[in-house]
Design a protein around this motif. Structure first.
Motif, mmCIF file in Angstrom:
data_model
loop_
_atom_site.group_PDB
_atom_site.id
_atom_site.type_symbol
_atom_site.label_atom_id
_atom_site.label_comp_id
_atom_site.label_asym_id
_atom_site.label_seq_id
_atom_site.Cartn_x
_atom_site.Cartn_y
_atom_site.Cartn_z
ATOM 1 N N HIS A 19 0.818 -1.197 0.000
ATOM 2 C CA HIS A 19 0.000 0.000 0.000
ATOM 3 C C HIS A 19 0.863 1.263 0.000
ATOM 4 C CE1 HIS A 19 -3.029 -2.925 1.195
ATOM 5 N NE2 HIS A 19 -3.965 -2.027 0.981
ATOM 6 N N VAL A 20 1.920 1.240 0.773
ATOM 7 C CA VAL A 20 2.803 2.406 0.850
ATOM 8 C C VAL A 20 3.420 2.692 -0.511
ATOM 9 C CG1 VAL A 20 4.899 3.341 1.882
ATOM 10 C CG2 VAL A 20 3.291 2.053 3.289
ATOM 11 N N ALA A 21 3.890 1.658 -1.189
ATOM 12 C CA ALA A 21 4.523 1.840 -2.498
ATOM 13 C C ALA A 21 3.532 2.395 -3.513
ATOM 14 C CB ALA A 21 5.093 0.506 -2.980
ATOM 15 N N PHE A 22 2.300 1.869 -3.517
ATOM 16 C CA PHE A 22 1.289 2.347 -4.461
ATOM 17 C C PHE A 22 0.894 3.782 -4.155
ATOM 18 C CE2 PHE A 22 -3.196 3.191 -5.359
ATOM 19 C CZ PHE A 22 -3.209 3.015 -6.732
ATOM 20 N N HIS A 23 0.714 4.068 -2.877
ATOM 21 C CA HIS A 23 0.311 5.403 -2.447
ATOM 22 C C HIS A 23 1.319 6.444 -2.924
ATOM 23 C CE1 HIS A 23 -0.566 8.563 0.697
ATOM 24 N NE2 HIS A 23 -1.785 8.202 0.405
ATOM 25 N N ASP A 24 2.587 6.167 -2.712
ATOM 26 C CA ASP A 24 3.637 7.094 -3.134
ATOM 27 C C ASP A 24 3.637 7.261 -4.651
ATOM 28 O OD1 ASP A 24 5.907 8.710 -3.076
ATOM 29 O OD2 ASP A 24 7.263 7.005 -3.159
ATOM 30 N N ASP A 133 -20.228 9.973 -4.829
ATOM 31 C CA ASP A 133 -18.879 9.961 -5.384
ATOM 32 C C ASP A 133 -18.264 8.589 -5.112
ATOM 33 O OD1 ASP A 133 -16.243 11.668 -6.141
ATOM 34 O OD2 ASP A 133 -15.799 10.386 -4.417
ATOM 35 N N LEU A 134 -17.569 8.021 -6.100
ATOM 36 C CA LEU A 134 -17.047 6.655 -5.958
ATOM 37 C C LEU A 134 -16.119 6.540 -4.753
ATOM 38 C CD1 LEU A 134 -16.599 3.750 -6.857
ATOM 39 C CD2 LEU A 134 -14.945 4.598 -8.549
ATOM 40 N N GLY A 135 -15.138 7.448 -4.662
ATOM 41 C CA GLY A 135 -14.200 7.369 -3.553
ATOM 42 C C GLY A 135 -14.869 7.588 -2.211
ATOM 43 N N GLU A 136 -15.777 8.547 -2.140
ATOM 44 C CA GLU A 136 -16.485 8.807 -0.892
ATOM 45 C C GLU A 136 -17.368 7.623 -0.497
ATOM 46 O OE1 GLU A 136 -16.576 11.343 1.268
ATOM 47 O OE2 GLU A 136 -15.340 12.841 0.264
ATOM 48 N N ARG A 137 -17.972 6.984 -1.502
ATOM 49 C CA ARG A 137 -18.819 5.818 -1.209
ATOM 50 C C ARG A 137 -17.977 4.653 -0.683
ATOM 51 N NH1 ARG A 137 -23.215 3.858 0.944
ATOM 52 N NH2 ARG A 137 -24.148 2.090 -0.152
ATOM 53 N N ILE A 138 -16.804 4.461 -1.260
ATOM 54 C CA ILE A 138 -15.904 3.428 -0.755
ATOM 55 C C ILE A 138 -15.597 3.677 0.718
ATOM 56 C CG2 ILE A 138 -13.524 2.564 -0.895
ATOM 57 C CD1 ILE A 138 -13.717 3.052 -3.962
ATOM 58 N N GLN A 139 -15.259 4.920 1.042
ATOM 59 C CA GLN A 139 -14.928 5.250 2.424
ATOM 60 C C GLN A 139 -16.137 5.136 3.352
ATOM 61 O OE1 GLN A 139 -11.773 4.694 1.913
ATOM 62 N NE2 GLN A 139 -11.352 6.188 3.529
ATOM 63 N N PRO A 146 -12.420 10.281 4.543
ATOM 64 C CA PRO A 146 -11.574 10.413 3.353
ATOM 65 C C PRO A 146 -10.118 10.616 3.759
ATOM 66 C CG PRO A 146 -13.515 11.826 3.192
ATOM 67 C CD PRO A 146 -13.486 11.301 4.587
ATOM 68 N N SER A 147 -9.208 10.096 2.938
ATOM 69 C CA SER A 147 -7.782 10.221 3.249
ATOM 70 C C SER A 147 -7.095 11.281 2.402
ATOM 71 C CB SER A 147 -7.080 8.869 3.041
ATOM 72 O OG SER A 147 -7.122 8.478 1.678
ATOM 73 N N HIS A 148 -7.838 11.920 1.498
ATOM 74 C CA HIS A 148 -7.262 12.915 0.599
ATOM 75 C C HIS A 148 -8.379 13.845 0.174
ATOM 76 C CE1 HIS A 148 -5.453 14.566 -3.120
ATOM 77 N NE2 HIS A 148 -4.290 14.177 -2.661
ATOM 78 N N MET A 149 -8.047 15.115 -0.107
ATOM 79 C CA MET A 149 -9.062 16.093 -0.496
ATOM 80 C C MET A 149 -9.756 15.740 -1.799
ATOM 81 S SD MET A 149 -7.300 19.753 0.271
ATOM 82 C CE MET A 149 -6.956 20.325 1.935
ATOM 83 N N VAL A 150 -9.006 15.226 -2.761
ATOM 84 C CA VAL A 150 -9.528 15.018 -4.113
ATOM 85 C C VAL A 150 -9.810 13.552 -4.408
ATOM 86 C CG1 VAL A 150 -9.039 15.361 -6.581
ATOM 87 C CG2 VAL A 150 -8.322 17.079 -4.904
ATOM 88 N N VAL A 151 -8.942 12.669 -3.942
ATOM 89 C CA VAL A 151 -9.096 11.229 -4.180
ATOM 90 C C VAL A 151 -9.257 10.543 -2.818
ATOM 91 C CG1 VAL A 151 -8.083 10.895 -6.461
ATOM 92 C CG2 VAL A 151 -6.568 11.305 -4.548
ATOM 93 N N PRO A 152 -10.489 10.456 -2.326
ATOM 94 C CA PRO A 152 -10.737 10.096 -0.923
ATOM 95 C C PRO A 152 -10.262 8.704 -0.522
ATOM 96 C CG PRO A 152 -12.705 11.018 -1.969
ATOM 97 C CD PRO A 152 -11.726 10.768 -3.051
ATOM 98 N N ALA A 153 -10.188 7.773 -1.489
ATOM 99 C CA ALA A 153 -9.798 6.393 -1.166
ATOM 100 C C ALA A 153 -8.474 6.026 -1.815
ATOM 101 C CB ALA A 153 -10.900 5.427 -1.615
ATOM 102 N N VAL A 154 -7.597 7.005 -1.984
ATOM 103 C CA VAL A 154 -6.337 6.780 -2.708
ATOM 104 C C VAL A 154 -5.439 5.773 -1.997
ATOM 105 C CG1 VAL A 154 -5.074 8.677 -1.594
ATOM 106 C CG2 VAL A 154 -4.474 7.977 -3.932
ATOM 107 N N HIS A 155 -5.644 5.559 -0.725
ATOM 108 C CA HIS A 155 -4.801 4.636 0.038
ATOM 109 C C HIS A 155 -5.209 3.169 -0.160
ATOM 110 C CE1 HIS A 155 -8.392 5.400 2.387
ATOM 111 N NE2 HIS A 155 -8.131 4.361 3.149
ATOM 112 N N LYS A 156 -6.308 2.937 -0.864
ATOM 113 C CA LYS A 156 -6.781 1.571 -1.063
ATOM 114 C C LYS A 156 -6.338 1.023 -2.417
ATOM 115 C CE LYS A 156 -10.938 1.163 1.814
ATOM 116 N NZ LYS A 156 -10.745 2.292 2.736
ATOM 117 N N ASN A 175 -13.238 -10.303 -7.945
ATOM 118 C CA ASN A 175 -13.175 -9.538 -9.193
ATOM 119 C C ASN A 175 -12.746 -8.104 -8.879
ATOM 120 O OD1 ASN A 175 -13.524 -8.262 -11.653
ATOM 121 N ND2 ASN A 175 -15.476 -9.261 -12.105
ATOM 122 N N SER A 176 -11.494 -7.798 -9.201
ATOM 123 C CA SER A 176 -10.960 -6.472 -8.900
ATOM 124 C C SER A 176 -10.821 -5.605 -10.146
ATOM 125 C CB SER A 176 -9.600 -6.601 -8.202
ATOM 126 O OG SER A 176 -8.666 -7.262 -9.049
#
Length: 319
Positions: A19-24, A133-139, A146-156, A175-176
């Motif tokens: 997760h850390v590598a993808f996030h960065d 919103d997709l990211g907000e719904r995921i969260q 949310p973990s980010h202002m614009v992309v709320p689920a970017v850490h996933k 199914n991903s």
């Protein structure tokens, strides 16, 4: 707002090395796209300086522009409300809905409602809140902020979302595929828009004092559904979102998506000015500490922020 144990949360996240590598990588990719867009416009720094000057002027005359905005909006047929605190904002939303027998709220992305903890206020009072919103719904489904202002689920990772959707909305947890996941969320959310006793809510990227117009910038179209399908549209507006004129808007529209996502413009830049025949539109202007911040010599300029998230994408600690 409730206090967050950042050290504990960070420790749990850092233990997930993939997760850390993808996030960065993901956030640096946004930063690189932003830089490419900025370098592609010779007048980029001029735009930034102009935007900063417009914001400084507006904040220096904020009470005048708020009065102008409210008067113009009311002349357009909008009902304007004022909320000094988060609690007042939430109570206003509840009152507006309950007086009309509304029991479901479909809403597009709004950091102000997250700031006010609106969902936590409304749901115990019998109102179902659906993040569209997709990211907000995921969260929302994962009971996380949310973990980010614009992309709320970017850490996933996509696998995290597949597992979450399988557990909460009944999709195939193995199914991903991103198209499958996005379509599944859309099919799960869409019926809420046409439910009886449903109201819609949007946030606000910019509020134009000259015309009493709320401008919302999105890439999914969910704000337009939230505002236009239900018979009641509520917009939550931080008072720092004011800009004086429509002619100022182009400066910010050219900068927002370039700074946030490295794209020239959002897919949808929607202007909400007046209710459609037979419907209602309500604007709630929210202070919640902004006036206090405006009076602070060392902090007032933070109200210039347009919430693009570029600072987060640059920050090596956050990445």
């Amino acid at each position: 707002m409730s206090r967050i144990d950042h050290a504990k949360a960070a420790g749990a996240f850092i233990r997930k090395t993939e997760h850390v590598a993808f996030h960065d990588k993901r956030l640096w990719d946004l930063r690189e796209k932003r830089d490419a867009q900025a370098h592609g416009i010779p007048e980029w720094e001029t735009l930034r300086e102009l935007a900063s000057g417009i914001k400084e002027h507006t904040l220096s005359h904020l009470s005048d522009y708020l009065e102008q905005f409210a008067a113009a909006a009311e002349a357009n047929g909008v009902v304007v409300h004022w909320a000094a605190t988060a609690e007042e904002h939430n109570a206003l939303v509840h009152t507006i809905m309950s007086e009309r027998g509304m029991t479901t709220l479909v809403k597009s992305k709004s950091m102000l409602t997250d700031e006010c903890k609106m969902r936590e206020y409304l749901e115990p009072r019998g109102i179902t809140v659906m993040e569209t919103d997709l990211g907000e719904r995921i969260q929302q489904l994962d009971h996380q902020d949310p973990s980010h202002m614009v992309v709320p689920a970017v850490h996933k990772l996509r696998g995290d979302v597949a597992e979450l959707f399988g557990r909460t909305i009944g999709t195939d947890p193995q199914n991903s595929d991103i198209h499958y996941l996005a379509e599944s969320q859309r099919m799960n959310t869409r019926p809420y828009f046409v439910r009886e006793k449903t109201a819609g809510m949007t946030g606000c990227n910019f509020a134009v004092a000259e015309t009493g117009t709320v401008v919302v910038c999105t890439n999914e179209g969910n704000a337009d559904l939230s505002a236009n399908v239900p018979p009641l549209h509520i917009a939550s507006i931080g008072i720092e979102k004011l800009i004086p004129k429509v002619s100022d808007l182009g400066v910010f529209i050219r900068m927002l998506s370039r700074s946030a996502l490295g794209s020239p413009i959002t897919q949808y830049t929607s202007h909400f000015r007046a209710p459609r025949p037979g419907t209602e539109m309500h604007f709630i202007l929210v202070d919640h500490g902004r006036s206090e911040r405006l009076a602070m010599e060392d902090f007032w300029y933070s109200l210039k922020c347009i919430r693009c998230g570029a600072c987060m994408n640059t920050c090596p600690v956050y990445r």
